[in-house]
Design a protein around this motif. Structure first.
Motif, PDB file in Angstrom:
ATOM      1  N   GLU A 408       0.814  -1.212   0.000  1.00 14.77           N
ATOM      2  CA  GLU A 408       0.000   0.000   0.000  1.00 14.77           C
ATOM      3  C   GLU A 408       0.852   1.269   0.000  1.00 14.77           C
ATOM      4  O   GLU A 408       2.011   1.267   0.443  1.00 14.77           O
ATOM      5  N   ASP A 409       0.259   2.365  -0.448  1.00 14.98           N
ATOM      6  CA  ASP A 409       0.916   3.665  -0.462  1.00 14.98           C
ATOM      7  C   ASP A 409       0.989   4.205   0.965  1.00 14.98           C
ATOM      8  O   ASP A 409      -0.054   4.428   1.604  1.00 14.98           O
ATOM      9  N   PRO A 410       2.195   4.432   1.520  1.00  8.81           N
ATOM     10  CA  PRO A 410       2.314   4.933   2.896  1.00  8.81           C
ATOM     11  C   PRO A 410       1.560   6.247   3.117  1.00  8.81           C
ATOM     12  O   PRO A 410       1.004   6.469   4.202  1.00  8.81           O
ATOM     13  N   GLN A 411       1.539   7.104   2.119  1.00  9.00           N
ATOM     14  CA  GLN A 411       0.831   8.378   2.264  1.00  9.00           C
ATOM     15  C   GLN A 411      -0.673   8.144   2.429  1.00  9.00           C
ATOM     16  O   GLN A 411      -1.326   8.791   3.253  1.00  9.00           O
ATOM     17  N   GLN A 412      -1.224   7.201   1.664  1.00 10.68           N
ATOM     18  CA  GLN A 412      -2.648   6.894   1.770  1.00 10.68           C
ATOM     19  C   GLN A 412      -2.987   6.355   3.156  1.00 10.68           C
ATOM     20  O   GLN A 412      -3.997   6.733   3.753  1.00 10.68           O
ATOM     21  N   ILE A 413      -2.140   5.463   3.668  1.00 11.89           N
ATOM     22  CA  ILE A 413      -2.375   4.924   5.010  1.00 11.89           C
ATOM     23  C   ILE A 413      -2.328   6.044   6.038  1.00 11.89           C
ATOM     24  O   ILE A 413      -3.201   6.149   6.908  1.00 11.89           O
ATOM     25  N   ALA A 414      -1.310   6.893   5.951  1.00  9.54           N
ATOM     26  CA  ALA A 414      -1.171   7.998   6.903  1.00  9.54           C
ATOM     27  C   ALA A 414      -2.369   8.937   6.835  1.00  9.54           C
ATOM     28  O   ALA A 414      -2.845   9.434   7.866  1.00  9.54           O
ATOM     29  N   ASN A 425      -2.776  18.666  17.295  1.00  5.54           N
ATOM     30  CA  ASN A 425      -1.636  18.060  18.004  1.00  5.54           C
ATOM     31  C   ASN A 425      -1.028  16.898  17.219  1.00  5.54           C
ATOM     32  O   ASN A 425      -0.324  16.049  17.784  1.00  5.54           O
ATOM     33  N   THR A 426      -1.295  16.838  15.908  1.00  4.74           N
ATOM     34  CA  THR A 426      -0.826  15.724  15.092  1.00  4.74           C
ATOM     35  C   THR A 426      -0.133  16.218  13.835  1.00  4.74           C
ATOM     36  O   THR A 426      -0.606  17.152  13.181  1.00  4.74           O
ATOM     37  N   GLN A 427       0.963  15.575  13.503  1.00  4.16           N
ATOM     38  CA  GLN A 427       1.650  15.845  12.239  1.00  4.16           C
ATOM     39  C   GLN A 427       1.982  14.522  11.569  1.00  4.16           C
ATOM     40  O   GLN A 427       1.966  13.463  12.213  1.00  4.16           O
ATOM     41  N   VAL A 428       2.280  14.551  10.287  1.00  7.15           N
ATOM     42  CA  VAL A 428       2.636  13.354   9.543  1.00  7.15           C
ATOM     43  C   VAL A 428       4.081  13.461   9.079  1.00  7.15           C
ATOM     44  O   VAL A 428       4.465  14.448   8.446  1.00  7.15           O
ATOM     45  N   VAL A 429       4.893  12.466   9.434  1.00  5.51           N
ATOM     46  CA  VAL A 429       6.280  12.358   8.963  1.00  5.51           C
ATOM     47  C   VAL A 429       6.426  10.927   8.466  1.00  5.51           C
ATOM     48  O   VAL A 429       6.562   9.994   9.259  1.00  5.51           O
ATOM     49  N   LEU A 430       6.381  10.736   7.159  1.00  9.27           N
ATOM     50  CA  LEU A 430       6.319   9.379   6.617  1.00  9.27           C
ATOM     51  C   LEU A 430       7.563   8.550   6.906  1.00  9.27           C
ATOM     52  O   LEU A 430       7.469   7.348   7.174  1.00  9.27           O
ATOM     53  N   LEU A 462       8.007  -2.495   3.078  1.00  6.95           N
ATOM     54  CA  LEU A 462       7.601  -1.326   2.311  1.00  6.95           C
ATOM     55  C   LEU A 462       7.304  -1.705   0.866  1.00  6.95           C
ATOM     56  O   LEU A 462       7.762  -2.756   0.387  1.00  6.95           O
ATOM     57  N   PRO A 463       6.552  -0.870   0.133  1.00 11.10           N
ATOM     58  CA  PRO A 463       6.256  -1.182  -1.264  1.00 11.10           C
ATOM     59  C   PRO A 463       7.511  -1.373  -2.109  1.00 11.10           C
ATOM     60  O   PRO A 463       7.506  -2.121  -3.093  1.00 11.10           O
ATOM     61  N   THR A 464       8.595  -0.704  -1.726  1.00 11.02           N
ATOM     62  CA  THR A 464       9.846  -0.806  -2.477  1.00 11.02           C
ATOM     63  C   THR A 464      10.698  -1.988  -2.044  1.00 11.02           C
ATOM     64  O   THR A 464      11.767  -2.227  -2.614  1.00 11.02           O
ATOM     65  N   GLY A 465      10.247  -2.727  -1.021  1.00 15.45           N
ATOM     66  CA  GLY A 465      11.001  -3.881  -0.533  1.00 15.45           C
ATOM     67  C   GLY A 465      11.236  -3.798   0.963  1.00 15.45           C
ATOM     68  O   GLY A 465      10.961  -2.774   1.605  1.00 15.45           O
TER      69      GLY A 465
END
Length: 481
Positions: A408-414, A425-430, A462-465
Motif C-alpha cells: 500500500e501507499d504509505p501516504q494513503q495509510i497515513a 496536536n498531530t503531524q505526519v512524517v512518513l 515497504l512497497p519498495t522492498g
C-alpha cells in the motif's frame, strides 16, 4: 524419520503414487525442497502452489501434494493442502508435542507478554534448559535465542522447533498461538497441555471477516486442550469462552473470577497486586511491569502455572525477577541520561495503543506524552482513523508515520490515520526514522516518548522492498548521535 508409501497414505488419508524411496522431508517452499522430499503446493493469498511444482521437481521432489493433480508429476490429491502439510510435518518430526508439556496462549493483545511471563515462571521452576518459547518476538530453546519469523510459523517450522526442543531436553514449551496459526492449520498436530486466553479486540478482520469468526477460531484452542484452561473474564469474549467450554476458569477483577485480581498499586517501577486463588489462598505478587493490562497478563500466566501444580512460593519469586519483554513497553536505557523516557511497544491497534498510552501517561506524571505511531498496510483499514483518534486524545503531541505498508501507499495509510486525529496536536512524517528523530528532539526532562507499532521487529515491509529497521536500535542511535 523417513515415511514409506504406506505411512504417507495413512497420514494423508488418500491414495499415494508409487514412491522410489521413503519421504525424507516436507516443505511448502519450492526453494527448500531436498531430493526425496515432498512438496506441498499450497495455494496462498496471492499465488498458486501449482506454479511452483516445476521448480520443486527440478530440486528432486519425490512427491507432490496438492488439492488438484499436477501435470506430469507424482501427485497425492488431498482435500486441504494446509492440513496435509501439518500432518506430514508432524509425522516426520515424530509427534514431538506428545513428549512435551505445551502451553498455548492466544488472544488479541497480551499474547507475547503472557508468553514471556509464563516462560519466566517455568524457567524459575524447572530450569532454563528445560524450557522453550515460541512467540512473535523470538524462539528460545533452553539458553539459545533466535528471532522469530511470524507469531506462529508454518506447520513445518512449528513441528521442527518442537522436535528440536524435545531433542535438546526441553520439557515445557510456551507456544504463542495466533488466530492465523489456528485458521491456517499451522498448529495442527500439536497436543496442548494447558491454554490461556487474554482478550479479543478488533484485529485481523481481513482474514476472519467478522468478530464472531475471529472468536470461534480462537476458541478452538480451548476445544483442543484437555488440561487447565484460563480466560480473562473482564473481557466479554473471555467470559463467553468460560461459559461455553467446560472446565474453563476465569481470571480478572470480576467478583466471580476463580483467580481474582485486587489491590493493584504502583511502587516505583513495579506493580504490586493481590491474587486470590482457588487452592492457595491470597498471594501478593510484585512484578517489574506497569499497567493494568500487564497485571492481567501476569495473573493469567500465574493461574496456569498454579493449575499445573507449581508451588506458590516459586511463582511469587519468579514473577518478581522477570526481565523486560522485547518490544512490549520496553524502556530504552539510552534515554535515561536525557531525563526523559522512551518506550517502544508493539501496539498496532486502537485498543492496544490506548492501553500503552494510558500507562505512559501515568509514567509521565507532570511531563508531556509524545507518540510516534502508524498503521500497517494490507490489514483491516477500519482501525486506522480509530488509532488517530486515540493518539490525539491521550498524547500531547502525536506523529503519524509509516509502519509496515507492504504494497500500500504509505501516504494513503497515513491520510486514513490522520482522518481520525486532531490536526492541532498531530503531524505526519512518513519516514519512520525521521519521525522518531522529531519526537526525540521535542522531548524534554520528565516527558515520555512512545514509539508504537513495530515493537521487537527488525524489518520494515515497504512497497519498495524490505529494509532493516528496529525501533530500539534506531532510538539508541539517534540519542547517541
Amino acid at each position: 524419520m523417513p515415511l514409506d508409501q504406506q505411512t504417507v497414505a495413512r497420514v494423508l488419508g488418500v491414495d499415494v503414487p508409487p514412491l522410489p524411496a521413503p519421504i525424507v522431508a516436507v516443505t511448502h517452499d519450492s526453494r527448500a525442497v531436498v531430493p526425496g522430499g515432498a512438496f506441498v503446493a499450497i495455494n496462498g493469498f496471492t499465488s498458486r502452489g501449482a506454479d511452483f511444482v516445476p521448480q520443486a521437481l527440478e530440486k528432486g521432489a519425490a512427491l507432490i501434494v496438492a488439492e488438484e493433480p499436477a501435470d506430469g508429476a507424482p501427485t497425492a490429491v488431498v482435500p486441504s493442502d494446509r492440513v496435509a502439510l501439518a500432518a506430514l510435518a508432524t509425522e516426520l518430526a515424530g509427534h514431538p508435542s506428545h513428549d512435551l508439556t505445551v502451553y498455548g496462549i492466544t488472544g488479541t493483545n497480551g499474547k507475547t507478554t503472557s508468553s514471556y511471563v509464563l516462560h519466566a515462571i517455568l524457567s524459575a521452576a524447572y530450569g532454563e534448559q528445560a524450557t522453550g518459547l515460541m512467540t512473535t518476538a523470538e524462539i528460545i530453546v533452553g539458553s539459545e535465542h533466535e528471532a522469530a519469523i511470524r507469531t506462529t510459523g508454518e506447520a513445518t517450522q512449528v513441528q521442527a522447533n518442537l522436535a528440536r526442543m524435545r531433542d535438546a531436553g526441553v520439557q515445557h514449551v510456551v507456544l504463542e498461538t495466533s488466530s492465523h496459526g489456528i485458521h491456517l492449520h499451522r498448529v495442527d498436530g500439536t497436543r496442548y497441555a494447558a491454554a490461556l486466553f487474554t482478550n479479543l479486540t478488533r484485529d485481523h478482520l481481513d482474514l476472519h471477516g467478522t468478530m464472531e469468526d475471529y472468536y470461534l477460531t480462537k476458541r478452538r484452542l480451548f476445544e483442543w486442550t484437555a488440561g487447565p484452561k484460563l480466560a480473562n473474564v473482564d473481557d466479554d469474549w473471555g467470559r463467553r469462552l468460560v461459559g461455553e467450554i467446560e472446565g474453563s476458569l476465569g481470571f480478572g477483577t470480576a467478583d466471580d473470577a476463580a483467580y481474582r485480581i485486587s489491590g493493584e498499586r504502583t511502587e516505583g517501577t513495579s506493580t504490586v497486586f493481590e491474587l486470590d486463588t482457588p487452592g492457595h489462598g491470597r498471594l501478593t505478587l510484585t512484578i517489574p511491569l506497569l499497567g493494568d493490562y500487564n497485571v492481567h497478563n501476569v495473573a493469567g500466566a500465574a493461574g496456569i502455572a498454579l493449575e499445573m501444580g507449581m508451588p506458590p512460593e516459586t511463582l511469587v519469586s519468579a514473577v518478581r525477577e522477570m526481565a523486560q519483554v522485547p518490544g512490549r513497553f520496553e524502556r530504552v536505557p539510552a534515554a535515561v541520561d536525557r531525563g526523559f523516557e522512551v518506550v517502544v511497544d508493539y501496539a498496532h491497534t486502537d485498543v492496544g495503543l490506548r492501553l500503552v498510552l494510558e500507562v505512559a501517561r501515568e509514567v509521565a506524571a507532570g511531563g508531556r506524552l509524545i507518540c510516534v505511531y502508524g498503521a500497517a498496510g494490507a490489514r483491516d483499514a477500519a482501525k486506522r482513523p480509530k488509532m488517530g483518534a486515540v493518539a490525539s486524545e491521550l498524547a500531547d503531541s502525536a506523529i503519524v508515520t509509516t509502519d509496515d505498508a507492504y504494497h500500500e501507499d504509505p501516504q494513503q495509510i497515513a491520510d486514513e490515520v490522520f482522518a481520525g486525529a486532531d490536526p492541532a496536536n498531530t503531524q505526519v512524517v512518513l519516514d519512520r526514522r525521521a519521525a522518531i528523530a522529531a519526537a526525540l528532539a521535542e522531548a524534554r526532562p520528565g516527558d515520555v516518548v512512545v514509539v508504537a507499532g513495530k515493537g521487537h521487529e527488525r524489518v520494515q515491509h515497504l512497497p519498495t522492498g524490505d529494509v532493516p529497521f528496529h525501533d530500539v536500535t534506531v532510538v539508541t542511535e539517534l540519542l547517541q548521535a
